[in-house]
Design a protein around this motif. Structure first.
Motif, PDB file in Angstrom:
ATOM      1  N   LEU A 342       0.809  -1.225   0.000  1.00  0.00           N
ATOM      2  CA  LEU A 342       0.000   0.000   0.000  1.00  0.00           C
ATOM      3  C   LEU A 342       0.845   1.279   0.000  1.00  0.00           C
ATOM      4  O   LEU A 342       0.288   2.368   0.099  1.00  0.00           O
ATOM      5  N   HIS A 343       2.186   1.134  -0.110  1.00  0.00           N
ATOM      6  CA  HIS A 343       3.018   2.313   0.185  1.00  0.00           C
ATOM      7  C   HIS A 343       2.725   3.512  -0.725  1.00  0.00           C
ATOM      8  O   HIS A 343       2.853   4.654  -0.314  1.00  0.00           O
ATOM      9  N   ASP A 344       2.313   3.250  -1.981  1.00  0.00           N
ATOM     10  CA  ASP A 344       2.061   4.367  -2.901  1.00  0.00           C
ATOM     11  C   ASP A 344       0.579   4.652  -3.086  1.00  0.00           C
ATOM     12  O   ASP A 344       0.192   5.320  -4.053  1.00  0.00           O
ATOM     13  N   ILE A 345      -0.248   4.164  -2.150  1.00  0.00           N
ATOM     14  CA  ILE A 345      -1.702   4.300  -2.345  1.00  0.00           C
ATOM     15  C   ILE A 345      -2.117   5.776  -2.468  1.00  0.00           C
ATOM     16  O   ILE A 345      -3.094   6.114  -3.138  1.00  0.00           O
ATOM     17  N   GLY A 346      -1.313   6.657  -1.884  1.00  0.00           N
ATOM     18  CA  GLY A 346      -1.610   8.092  -1.959  1.00  0.00           C
ATOM     19  C   GLY A 346      -1.499   8.649  -3.376  1.00  0.00           C
ATOM     20  O   GLY A 346      -2.001   9.753  -3.662  1.00  0.00           O
ATOM     21  N   LYS A 347      -0.872   7.900  -4.295  1.00  0.00           N
ATOM     22  CA  LYS A 347      -0.761   8.387  -5.680  1.00  0.00           C
ATOM     23  C   LYS A 347      -2.109   8.427  -6.378  1.00  0.00           C
ATOM     24  O   LYS A 347      -2.238   9.005  -7.458  1.00  0.00           O
ATOM     25  N   ILE A 348      -3.119   7.784  -5.743  1.00  0.00           N
ATOM     26  CA  ILE A 348      -4.477   7.874  -6.287  1.00  0.00           C
ATOM     27  C   ILE A 348      -4.876   9.354  -6.361  1.00  0.00           C
ATOM     28  O   ILE A 348      -5.618   9.770  -7.242  1.00  0.00           O
ATOM     29  N   GLU A 371       3.353  14.850  -2.047  1.00  0.00           N
ATOM     30  CA  GLU A 371       2.265  14.719  -1.066  1.00  0.00           C
ATOM     31  C   GLU A 371       1.750  13.283  -0.941  1.00  0.00           C
ATOM     32  O   GLU A 371       1.035  12.944   0.002  1.00  0.00           O
ATOM     33  N   HIS A 372       2.170  12.406  -1.909  1.00  0.00           N
ATOM     34  CA  HIS A 372       1.510  11.086  -1.925  1.00  0.00           C
ATOM     35  C   HIS A 372       1.734  10.258  -0.649  1.00  0.00           C
ATOM     36  O   HIS A 372       0.813   9.559  -0.221  1.00  0.00           O
ATOM     37  N   PRO A 373       2.900  10.346   0.043  1.00  0.00           N
ATOM     38  CA  PRO A 373       3.018   9.547   1.284  1.00  0.00           C
ATOM     39  C   PRO A 373       2.043  10.040   2.359  1.00  0.00           C
ATOM     40  O   PRO A 373       1.476   9.238   3.094  1.00  0.00           O
ATOM     41  N   HIS A 395       6.276   7.655   5.921  1.00  0.00           N
ATOM     42  CA  HIS A 395       7.713   7.953   5.941  1.00  0.00           C
ATOM     43  C   HIS A 395       8.544   7.150   4.944  1.00  0.00           C
ATOM     44  O   HIS A 395       9.760   7.075   5.099  1.00  0.00           O
ATOM     45  N   HIS A 396       7.899   6.553   3.898  1.00  0.00           N
ATOM     46  CA  HIS A 396       8.707   5.700   3.020  1.00  0.00           C
ATOM     47  C   HIS A 396       9.619   6.483   2.072  1.00  0.00           C
ATOM     48  O   HIS A 396      10.447   5.881   1.397  1.00  0.00           O
ATOM     49  N   HIS A 397       9.488   7.809   2.030  1.00  0.00           N
ATOM     50  CA  HIS A 397      10.418   8.607   1.201  1.00  0.00           C
ATOM     51  C   HIS A 397      11.413   9.395   2.038  1.00  0.00           C
ATOM     52  O   HIS A 397      12.085  10.286   1.526  1.00  0.00           O
ATOM     53  N   GLU A 398      11.512   9.065   3.335  1.00  0.00           N
ATOM     54  CA  GLU A 398      12.534   9.712   4.160  1.00  0.00           C
ATOM     55  C   GLU A 398      13.893   9.127   3.770  1.00  0.00           C
ATOM     56  O   GLU A 398      13.975   7.987   3.309  1.00  0.00           O
ATOM     57  N   SER A 424      13.759  -1.047  -1.118  1.00  0.00           N
ATOM     58  CA  SER A 424      13.112  -1.832  -2.185  1.00  0.00           C
ATOM     59  C   SER A 424      12.499  -0.912  -3.228  1.00  0.00           C
ATOM     60  O   SER A 424      12.524  -1.208  -4.424  1.00  0.00           O
ATOM     61  N   ASP A 425      11.941   0.205  -2.778  1.00  0.00           N
ATOM     62  CA  ASP A 425      11.290   1.156  -3.676  1.00  0.00           C
ATOM     63  C   ASP A 425      12.307   1.722  -4.659  1.00  0.00           C
ATOM     64  O   ASP A 425      12.081   1.768  -5.876  1.00  0.00           O
ATOM     65  N   CYS A 426      13.469   2.098  -4.142  1.00  0.00           N
ATOM     66  CA  CYS A 426      14.522   2.687  -4.973  1.00  0.00           C
ATOM     67  C   CYS A 426      15.025   1.664  -5.996  1.00  0.00           C
ATOM     68  O   CYS A 426      15.166   1.966  -7.176  1.00  0.00           O
TER      69      CYS A 426
HETATM   70 FE   LIG Z   1       6.357   6.382  -3.145  1.00  0.00          FE
END
Ligand SMILES: [Fe+2]
Length: 470
Positions: A342-348, A371-373, A395-398, A424-426
């Motif tokens: 669900l980490h990028d769910i804010g991209k909706i 703003e997506h996180p 905090h996954h983009h910290e 993992s995201d990177c």
């Molecule tokens: Fe992300």
């Protein structure tokens, strides 16, 4: 009972026979069955001239009361009767206290089991608890826990939840497969299949009660086992009148039969375990539903951006590998997987023209992208039990040196799971095509990540990632 000395408090009897003896003006003796003196004057009983009367316990002779000489037979009858009554009472007390001790043992065992089961265990652990306890109580050559195969969860869900599906009759026969096997034949037992429509299992299934068989060669219902068996104990696991499995034990190590006290105790433990197994299956179902929903959401996010198709799932897979290498518990790995999905769910909430833009994002666009996180965390935080996950998503983009967003957290202030997802995201972003560049090879990606490791990633977690990537 062969030793009356164990049944009677000898001092009391000494006192009693002294008093009787004084009354009769003679000495009295208590002898056991083999004519050994238990209480009374020292005497060579083989040669002495004694008048004896048997002492009885439930109509069996357990010893004698005796006196020197032949006179006073009537008095001795009376004494023998009284002593027999005392022995009878001592025996009753002994059996009752034995029963109290057994009940206490039984209760404390059940309490221990319920305590262990109360921790919300998975099915395999519950089956291991049951098999372990059986082995402790009655060490046997083989103990296996079988469960109905393809455990249809709807059969275990209360009728009001599953509705019509439950009302449908169970079609065909049920197969039981071993879930846990202990003992010297564990390997062979773990490959067995049992049917519930015939044989001993058929009987247990129909009657819903435990059975013991002293010698299987004399029981027509026995259909053969892939290992040597003489005596058997089968205890059904029953939940709401349905058999969900069975405990099968063969041949006690001490060569004795399975006693009814063993069966009573094991049946008690088995019912507690059966209820927990049902709960564990229900919990698995719910968890499965939660994960399918999360996966569906992650597809919805990825579908907005054809370039990132499957991104969330791959990030989840890599994150799980890192967490497992770092020694996370299975439970924690599950929650981490959910967060990664669900980490990028804010991209909706991020406009597609920004997601698809091939050129550099301007400041305003970058602001919206970043703003997506926060949006994602806000979407999740109101779901009970997912509050912590919302924090991990936030905090996954910290970055480890504090140069990330949205809060600029540094080092170990960044939640552990967020630090794993960041790695993992990177990696997934570098190894997949983007609107503004082609995918890098795994080696190129890892080299780039190594260069920025100190700035961006938790060095310990990156170490695990690096070893997995290698
Ligand atoms: Fe992300």
């Amino acid at each position: 009972v062969s030793r009356i000395s164990e049944l009677i408090a000898v001092d009391t009897v000494r006192k009693l026979i002294r008093e009787y003896g004084e009354g009769l003006n003679t000495d009295l003796l208590i002898l056991d069955k083999d004519r050994n003196v238990i209480a009374g004057f020292p005497v060579d009983v083989q040669n002495g001239e004694l008048t004896e009367r048997p002492l009885l316990l439930r109509e069996s002779m357990v010893g004698y009361v005796a006196m020197r000489g032949a006179a006073g037979g009537h008095a001795l009858d009376f004494i023998a009767q009284n002593l027999s009554r005392i022995i009878e009472m001592a025996y009753e007390i002994e059996s009752l206290s034995g029963e109290v001790a057994r009940n206490y043992e039984e209760l404390s065992l059940l309490w221990n089991i319920s305590f262990r089961l109360g921790a919300g265990l998975d099915v395999d652990t519950i089956c291991t608890v049951l098999a372990d306890e059986m082995m402790n109580l009655c060490p046997a050559h083989s103990v296996s826990i079988f469960l109905v195969s393809e455990m249809p969860s709807d059969r275990l869900i209360p009728a009001e939840l599953s509705g019509a599906r439950r009302a449908a009759p169970a079609s065909g026969k049920q197969i039981l497969l071993p879930r846990v096997s202990l003992g010297e034949y564990a390997n062979k037992a773990s490959m067995m299949t049992l049917k519930t429509d015939s044989g001993l299992l058929g009987y247990v299934h129909e009657k819903k009660e435990s059975i013991t068989v002293c010698d299987v060669s004399e029981d027509d219902r026995f259909e053969g086992f892939p290992y040597p068996v003489r005596s058997l104990l089968i205890v059904p696991l029953i939940v709401e009148d349905a058999m969900i499995g069975a405990l099968v034990a063969s041949d006690k190590l001490d060569g004795q039969e399975f006693y009814s006290t063993d069966i009573k105790l094991i049946s008690g433990i088995a019912s507690a375990c059966a209820v927990s197994i049902k709960k564990a299956f229900l919990f698995d179902d719910l968890r499965g539903m939660l994960f399918s929903t999360a996966e569906a959401f992650s597809f919805a996010i990825d579908a907005k951006d054809p370039y990132t198709y499957g991104h969330s799932k791959r990030v989840a897979e890599t994150s799980v590998s890192i967490a497992e290498a770092a020694g996370f518990s299975a439970e924690m790995v599950n929650w981490l997987k959910l967060a990664a999905l669900l980490h990028d769910i804010g991209k909706i909430g991020t406009p597609e023209n920004i997601l698809h833009k091939t050129g550099k994002l301007d400041d305003a666009e970058m602001c919206m992208m970043k703003e997506h996180p926060v949006i994602g965390a806000r979407m999740i935080q109101h779901i009970p039990r997912l509050k912590e996950i919302s924090l991990w998503i936030r905090h996954h983009h910290e970055k480890y040196d504090g140069s990330g967003y949205p809060s600029g957290l540094k080092g170990e202030d960044i939640p552990l799971v967020s630090r794993i997802i960041a790695i993992s995201d990177c990696f997934d972003a570098l190894t997949t095509d983007r609107p503004y560049r082609r995918a890098l090879s795994r080696e190129e990606a890892i080299n780039i990540m190594r260069e920025s490791e100190a700035k961006h990633f938790d060095p310990v977690l990156f170490g695990y990632f690096d070893r997995i990537a290698e």
